[in-house]
Design a protein around this motif. Structure first.
Motif, PDB file in Angstrom:
ATOM      1  N   VAL A 256      -0.994  16.639 -14.601  1.00 25.28           N
ATOM      2  CA  VAL A 256      -2.416  16.483 -14.939  1.00 25.28           C
ATOM      3  C   VAL A 256      -2.902  15.120 -14.437  1.00 25.28           C
ATOM      4  O   VAL A 256      -2.279  14.084 -14.686  1.00 25.28           O
ATOM      5  N   GLY A 257      -4.004  15.132 -13.702  1.00 26.44           N
ATOM      6  CA  GLY A 257      -4.593  13.897 -13.198  1.00 26.44           C
ATOM      7  C   GLY A 257      -4.032  13.419 -11.880  1.00 26.44           C
ATOM      8  O   GLY A 257      -4.537  12.439 -11.305  1.00 26.44           O
ATOM      9  N   TRP A 258      -3.000  14.107 -11.361  1.00 25.36           N
ATOM     10  CA  TRP A 258      -2.354  13.652 -10.120  1.00 25.36           C
ATOM     11  C   TRP A 258      -3.288  13.767  -8.920  1.00 25.36           C
ATOM     12  O   TRP A 258      -3.383  12.839  -8.105  1.00 25.36           O
ATOM     13  N   ILE A 259      -3.990  14.881  -8.808  1.00 25.78           N
ATOM     14  CA  ILE A 259      -4.922  15.079  -7.694  1.00 25.78           C
ATOM     15  C   ILE A 259      -6.029  14.026  -7.738  1.00 25.78           C
ATOM     16  O   ILE A 259      -6.485  13.529  -6.695  1.00 25.78           O
ATOM     17  N   ASP A 260      -6.479  13.654  -8.929  1.00 26.83           N
ATOM     18  CA  ASP A 260      -7.503  12.612  -9.055  1.00 26.83           C
ATOM     19  C   ASP A 260      -6.987  11.274  -8.523  1.00 26.83           C
ATOM     20  O   ASP A 260      -7.740  10.503  -7.925  1.00 26.83           O
ATOM     21  N   LYS A 261      -5.708  10.995  -8.741  1.00 24.79           N
ATOM     22  CA  LYS A 261      -5.123   9.749  -8.226  1.00 24.79           C
ATOM     23  C   LYS A 261      -5.080   9.764  -6.694  1.00 24.79           C
ATOM     24  O   LYS A 261      -5.300   8.728  -6.056  1.00 24.79           O
ATOM     25  N   VAL A 262      -4.790  10.931  -6.122  1.00 28.03           N
ATOM     26  CA  VAL A 262      -4.829  11.054  -4.660  1.00 28.03           C
ATOM     27  C   VAL A 262      -6.253  10.818  -4.165  1.00 28.03           C
ATOM     28  O   VAL A 262      -6.476  10.108  -3.176  1.00 28.03           O
ATOM     29  N   ARG A 263      -7.226  11.386  -4.863  1.00 22.31           N
ATOM     30  CA  ARG A 263      -8.631  11.219  -4.496  1.00 22.31           C
ATOM     31  C   ARG A 263      -9.042   9.741  -4.525  1.00 22.31           C
ATOM     32  O   ARG A 263      -9.770   9.269  -3.649  1.00 22.31           O
ATOM     33  N   GLU A 264      -8.554   9.017  -5.512  1.00 25.97           N
ATOM     34  CA  GLU A 264      -8.877   7.591  -5.629  1.00 25.97           C
ATOM     35  C   GLU A 264      -8.199   6.758  -4.544  1.00 25.97           C
ATOM     36  O   GLU A 264      -8.717   5.719  -4.127  1.00 25.97           O
ATOM     37  N   PHE A 265      -7.044   7.215  -4.093  1.00 27.42           N
ATOM     38  CA  PHE A 265      -6.302   6.470  -3.072  1.00 27.42           C
ATOM     39  C   PHE A 265      -7.018   6.481  -1.728  1.00 27.42           C
ATOM     40  O   PHE A 265      -6.923   5.514  -0.956  1.00 27.42           O
ATOM     41  N   ILE A 266      -7.752   7.545  -1.421  1.00 27.30           N
ATOM     42  CA  ILE A 266      -8.354   7.716  -0.090  1.00 27.30           C
ATOM     43  C   ILE A 266      -9.309   6.585   0.270  1.00 27.30           C
ATOM     44  O   ILE A 266      -9.125   5.926   1.313  1.00 27.30           O
ATOM     45  N   PRO A 267     -10.344   6.291  -0.531  1.00 30.38           N
ATOM     46  CA  PRO A 267     -11.229   5.174  -0.154  1.00 30.38           C
ATOM     47  C   PRO A 267     -10.524   3.821  -0.163  1.00 30.38           C
ATOM     48  O   PRO A 267     -10.865   2.937   0.629  1.00 30.38           O
TER      49      PRO A 267
ATOM     50  N   ASP B  31       0.816  -1.210   0.000  1.00 30.99           N
ATOM     51  CA  ASP B  31       0.000   0.000   0.000  1.00 30.99           C
ATOM     52  C   ASP B  31       0.853   1.264   0.000  1.00 30.99           C
ATOM     53  O   ASP B  31       0.482   2.277  -0.594  1.00 30.99           O
ATOM     54  N   ARG B  32       2.005   1.208   0.662  1.00 33.59           N
ATOM     55  CA  ARG B  32       2.923   2.351   0.634  1.00 33.59           C
ATOM     56  C   ARG B  32       3.422   2.606  -0.784  1.00 33.59           C
ATOM     57  O   ARG B  32       3.664   3.763  -1.163  1.00 33.59           O
ATOM     58  N   GLU B  33       3.547   1.560  -1.569  1.00 37.75           N
ATOM     59  CA  GLU B  33       4.048   1.701  -2.931  1.00 37.75           C
ATOM     60  C   GLU B  33       3.186   2.646  -3.763  1.00 37.75           C
ATOM     61  O   GLU B  33       3.692   3.349  -4.641  1.00 37.75           O
ATOM     62  N   ILE B  34       1.898   2.693  -3.481  1.00 36.05           N
ATOM     63  CA  ILE B  34       1.005   3.607  -4.207  1.00 36.05           C
ATOM     64  C   ILE B  34       1.416   5.052  -3.939  1.00 36.05           C
ATOM     65  O   ILE B  34       1.480   5.880  -4.860  1.00 36.05           O
ATOM     66  N   ILE B  35       1.704   5.352  -2.679  1.00 34.98           N
ATOM     67  CA  ILE B  35       2.131   6.715  -2.326  1.00 34.98           C
ATOM     68  C   ILE B  35       3.487   7.024  -2.944  1.00 34.98           C
ATOM     69  O   ILE B  35       3.711   8.121  -3.473  1.00 34.98           O
ATOM     70  N   ILE B  36       4.401   6.066  -2.882  1.00 37.39           N
ATOM     71  CA  ILE B  36       5.737   6.270  -3.453  1.00 37.39           C
ATOM     72  C   ILE B  36       5.627   6.539  -4.956  1.00 37.39           C
ATOM     73  O   ILE B  36       6.339   7.396  -5.503  1.00 37.39           O
ATOM     74  N   ASN B  37       4.744   5.829  -5.640  1.00 38.00           N
ATOM     75  CA  ASN B  37       4.545   6.066  -7.072  1.00 38.00           C
ATOM     76  C   ASN B  37       3.977   7.464  -7.334  1.00 38.00           C
ATOM     77  O   ASN B  37       4.338   8.116  -8.325  1.00 38.00           O
ATOM     78  N   LEU B  38       3.090   7.928  -6.449  1.00 41.25           N
ATOM     79  CA  LEU B  38       2.571   9.292  -6.579  1.00 41.25           C
ATOM     80  C   LEU B  38       3.694  10.312  -6.414  1.00 41.25           C
ATOM     81  O   LEU B  38       3.778  11.288  -7.176  1.00 41.25           O
TER      82      LEU B  38
END
Length: 366
Positions: free
Chosen positions: A165-176, A133-140
């Motif tokens: 472009v689209g980075w904030i949307d990826k953060v939004r998807e990570f939350i749930p 799960d940390r890997e998702i943040i590291i990729n961001l």
């Protein structure tokens, strides 16, 4: 009559459960610790002294290498201190970016702690889940600044780059996604009888002891002391968001465990509000002089890192380099209570107590 002899044992500096080059000399009477002496400095690189010959922007990469599990927050405290001295205004979009990456970093840091702590105690699977799960943040972060561990992202007056472009949307998807994983973590570990037997009522101390030793972060809040700099002395944009400060009652390893998991949940709560309020446009760097020269004087600022209060004390003579620079490193300060906690404990509890403090040796030694 059984006769025993005192045993002198070195734990570290090369030991997986010291989480870096950290050494503890313990005296044992059988399995019971009678004395414990931490030995620090194996990773000392002289960061504070080196800073005297560097300009303020050049110091930022050195902060990456202090708390390398939470480099974004260490980047921020230096930039925040210089901005305070110079009276610089940071654009709103840049401050949102800073807050978002700091809360993502808090989650990533606690995931490293959760996974390695459970590994110390003897559970393998949580380590794999946490790093997945940390890997998702590291990729961001990699997408944002081109690095996975030492980011060098903050700048005096803003941040180095805007969000792609689209980075904030990826953060939004990570939350749930992460909210769901937290439930899995609790179902997997938090009620396990073996785990509870290993950490409940271990390494306990009261609020006055925590204050006397200058503890901060989860190590302080586990005793019930409500002190989080994001609430107590708001900086950045934290006063705009609603979140709770999780507290414990018993000051033991179990309370510190629960607090860090709940802090992940509260960071997700902050991120959810931040991505919804994120400005659609704006600058990511303020009006900063070409050569950064804070006025003569001195200043201390502190912020809430995943390990507690990290602060910087800057002494300026009006030049491009600081006259003196001193960091308050929570890993170093929190570690001072370790000898007190270990006396009378067994060797197995040594690992449990040390891991519960949550240190990063790069920050201990600086």
């Amino acid at each position: 009559m059984i006769r025993t002899e005192e045993l002198l044992l070195n734990v570290g500096p090369q030991h997986p459960s010291t989480h870096g080059v950290f050494r503890i000399i313990v005296k044992l009477d059988g399995e019971v610790i009678t004395e414990a002496t931490p030995v620090m400095g194996y990773l000392h690189r002289g960061t504070e002294k080196l800073a005297e010959d560097l300009n303020y922007t050049q110091i930022i990469p050195y902060t990456d290498r202090m708390d390398y599990v939470s480099a974004m927050t260490t980047n921020y405290v230096l930039c925040h201190g210089v901005e305070k001295m110079m009276g610089l205004e940071v654009p709103e979009r840049a401050e949102f970016m800073r807050l978002i990456v700091m809360e993502l970093q808090r989650i990533a840091s606690h995931l490293v702690w959760w996974g390695t702590y459970l590994l110390d105690i003897g559970a393998m699977s949580p380590f794999l889940f946490a790093f997945r799960d940390r890997e998702i943040i590291i990729n961001l972060f990699n997408e944002l600044c081109g690095a996975r561990l030492t980011y060098n992202y903050m700048r005096v007056g803003g941040v180095k780059w805007d969000a792609p472009v689209g980075w904030i949307d990826k953060v939004r998807e990570f939350i749930p996604y992460m909210e769901g994983k937290l439930l899995e973590y609790n179902n997997l570990v938090s009620g396990n009888e073996i785990f509870l037997a290993r950490i409940k009522n271990i390494g306990a101390y009261d609020a006055q002891t925590a204050i006397d030793y200058g503890l901060s972060g989860a190590n302080l809040r586990s005793t019930g002391v409500d002190w989080d700099l994001r609430k107590a002395k708001p900086y950045s944009l934290y006063d705009r968001f609603e979140f709770d400060v999780p507290l414990g009652k018993n000051g033991d390893c179990y309370d510190r465990y629960l607090i860090r998991l709940e802090e992940i949940r509260q960071s997700l709560r902050i991120l959810k509000q931040a991505v919804e309020q994120f400005p659609s446009s704006g600058d990511v760097m303020g009006k900063v002089p070409r050569v950064i020269r804070p006025p003569a004087g001195e200043l201390y600022v502190g912020i809430e890192s995943p390990r507690g209060e990290i602060g910087v004390h800057i002494v300026s003579k009006g030049k491009a380099e600081p006259y003196r620079l001193k960091f308050r490193r929570p890993s170093f300060v929190n570690l001072q209570i370790l000898p007190k906690l270990l006396v009378g404990e067994t060797m197995t509890n040594l690992i449990t107590i040390l891991g519960g403090i949550d240190i990063v040796v790069g920050e201990v030694d600086c």
